[in-house]
Design an enzyme around this catalytic site. Structure first.
Site, PDB file in Angstrom:
ATOM      1  N   ASP A  37      60.576 122.375  43.071  1.00 24.90           N
ATOM      2  CA  ASP A  37      60.613 123.029  41.754  1.00 24.90           C
ATOM      3  C   ASP A  37      61.948 123.732  41.593  1.00 24.90           C
ATOM      4  O   ASP A  37      62.692 123.918  42.570  1.00 24.90           O
ATOM      5  CB  ASP A  37      59.458 124.058  41.648  1.00 24.90           C
ATOM      6  CG  ASP A  37      58.994 124.285  40.216  1.00 24.90           C
ATOM      7  OD1 ASP A  37      59.832 124.719  39.393  1.00 24.90           O
ATOM      8  OD2 ASP A  37      57.824 124.039  39.917  1.00 24.90           O
ATOM      9  N   VAL A  64      64.539 117.773  39.008  1.00 27.56           N
ATOM     10  CA  VAL A  64      64.121 116.359  38.986  1.00 27.56           C
ATOM     11  C   VAL A  64      65.079 115.467  38.197  1.00 27.56           C
ATOM     12  O   VAL A  64      65.009 114.244  38.298  1.00 27.56           O
ATOM     13  CB  VAL A  64      62.682 116.174  38.431  1.00 27.56           C
ATOM     14  CG1 VAL A  64      61.646 116.775  39.356  1.00 27.56           C
ATOM     15  CG2 VAL A  64      62.539 116.693  37.003  1.00 27.56           C
ATOM     16  N   ASN A  90      55.054 115.413  38.597  1.00 29.59           N
ATOM     17  CA  ASN A  90      54.328 116.374  37.756  1.00 29.59           C
ATOM     18  C   ASN A  90      55.245 117.226  36.876  1.00 29.59           C
ATOM     19  O   ASN A  90      54.825 117.634  35.794  1.00 29.59           O
ATOM     20  CB  ASN A  90      53.490 117.275  38.675  1.00 29.59           C
ATOM     21  CG  ASN A  90      52.991 118.515  37.962  1.00 29.59           C
ATOM     22  OD1 ASN A  90      52.025 118.464  37.209  1.00 29.59           O
ATOM     23  ND2 ASN A  90      53.668 119.643  38.173  1.00 29.59           N
ATOM     24  N   TYR A 159      57.734 115.199  22.494  1.00 31.06           N
ATOM     25  CA  TYR A 159      56.928 115.299  23.723  1.00 31.06           C
ATOM     26  C   TYR A 159      56.029 114.069  23.841  1.00 31.06           C
ATOM     27  O   TYR A 159      55.949 113.446  24.907  1.00 31.06           O
ATOM     28  CB  TYR A 159      56.100 116.595  23.678  1.00 31.06           C
ATOM     29  CG  TYR A 159      55.214 116.820  24.889  1.00 31.06           C
ATOM     30  CD1 TYR A 159      55.753 117.208  26.110  1.00 31.06           C
ATOM     31  CD2 TYR A 159      53.829 116.660  24.799  1.00 31.06           C
ATOM     32  CE1 TYR A 159      54.933 117.430  27.218  1.00 31.06           C
ATOM     33  CE2 TYR A 159      53.003 116.883  25.893  1.00 31.06           C
ATOM     34  CZ  TYR A 159      53.563 117.266  27.103  1.00 31.06           C
ATOM     35  OH  TYR A 159      52.750 117.479  28.193  1.00 31.06           O
TER      36      TYR A 159
END
Ligand SMILES: NC(=O)c1ccc[n+]([C@@H]2O[C@H](COP(=O)([O-])OP(=O)(O)OC[C@H]3O[C@@H](n4cnc5c(N)ncnc54)[C@H](O)[C@@H]3O)[C@@H](O)[C@H]2O)c1
Length: 261
Positions: A37, A64, A90, A159
């Site tokens: 993260d 990421v 995720n 999104y």
């Protein structure tokens, strides 16, 4: 059921929310878990919590959207644990906005995290997973899409665009890895509205009063409540385990029946 003993898992965006609960559940079910993260303190705290309660976890500071971060982290996992068995893509970001008012910067940010992040994770995970033999357990890649990747909405078209992309990238990955002879499965998970810091932000920017929010949540789906991170983590754990050995290219919807009507 749903055991992942001895397996090595990587959960992106694993410091909190759905990813955090997924890391906990994978560790409890026997996996060594790499939590990655941007949120270093939360990630380190969660890794410590898992290690203190008998599990095995390690935290990596990870963006990421960065190929070099992925290369570094997968190489370190290979070196420490031998190979990666489970990847949970995720990490994700959300933004409210009608199309006419959405900036290019916001569009680029959503695409970078929600699409490029999943692409890079899959690319580097395949490298670590592909040499397992046909008789061994499959590598398992699990991508977090959303109900927003199944049906449209009036408030977050970009999104939805990214989450719809994740849905079909998952199916193409499932087909491609088999065509190349790799023993890897790939499935997507589609949560409905689920309690998390992201969902807090969605409600906080909704202009609804606390009373209106309560009614909204009650009427949102057939079960009359929001999902909890554990509801989603349970589905992810199932897809990570050998209990889902015959599933690849599937979309697992965990939404309290939101998309049933
Ligand atoms: N909560 C919901 O209602 C809901 C519904 C459907 C789908 N989802 C999806 O589930 C996933 C998890 O959502 P959540 O609700 O737990 O969100 P969250 O915001 O609580 O957690 C997301 C995590 O991703 C991390 N992250 C963001 N950008 C990153 C980057 N560039 N590199 C590494 N980490 C990064 C954040 O720091 C955070 O820890 C997301 O993909 C989200 O789109 C959530």
């Amino acid at each position: 059921m749903n055991r992942v003993d001895g397996k090595v898992a990587l959960v992106t965006g694993g410091a909190r929310g759905i990813g955090g609960e997924t890391a906990r559940q994978l560790a409890e079910a026997g996996a060594s878990v790499a939590i990655t993260d941007l949120l270093e303190k939360e990630g380190l705290d969660l890794a410590a919590e898992i290690n203190d309660t008998g599990g095995t976890a390690i935290f990596f500071n990870h963006d990421v959207t960065s190929a070099s971060d992925w290369e570094r982290i997968i190489a370190e996992i290979d070196q420490r644990f031998g190979q990666l068995d489970i990847l949970v893509n995720n990490a994700g970001v959300w933004s409210r906005g009608v199309i006419e008012e959405t900036s290019e910067e916001d569009f680029d940010r959503l695409c970078a995290v929600n699409l490029k992040g999943v692409f890079l994770g899959t690319k580097y995970a395949i490298g670590s997973m592909k040499n397992r033999s046909a008789g061994a357990d499959s590598g398992s890649i699990i991508n977090l899409s959303s109900t927003a990747g199944l049906v449209g909405s009036a408030t977050s078209a970009v999104y939805s665009m990214t989450k719809g992309g994740v849905r079909l990238f998952t199916k193409s990955t499932a087909i491609e890895v088999r065509a190349r002879g790799y023993n890897i499965r790939c499935n997507s998970v589609h949560p409905g509205a689920t309690e998390s810091p992201m969902q807090d932000d969605i409600l906080a920017t909704s202009n609804m009063s606390p009373e209106e929010i309560k009614t909204f949540i009650k009427n949102r789906n057939l079960l009359g409540r929001y999902g909890k991170p554990i509801d989603i983590a349970n589905a992810i754990l199932f897809l990570a385990s050998n209990d889902s050995a015959f599933m690849t290219g599937s979309e697992v919807v965990v939404d309290g029946g939101y998309t049933a009507r």
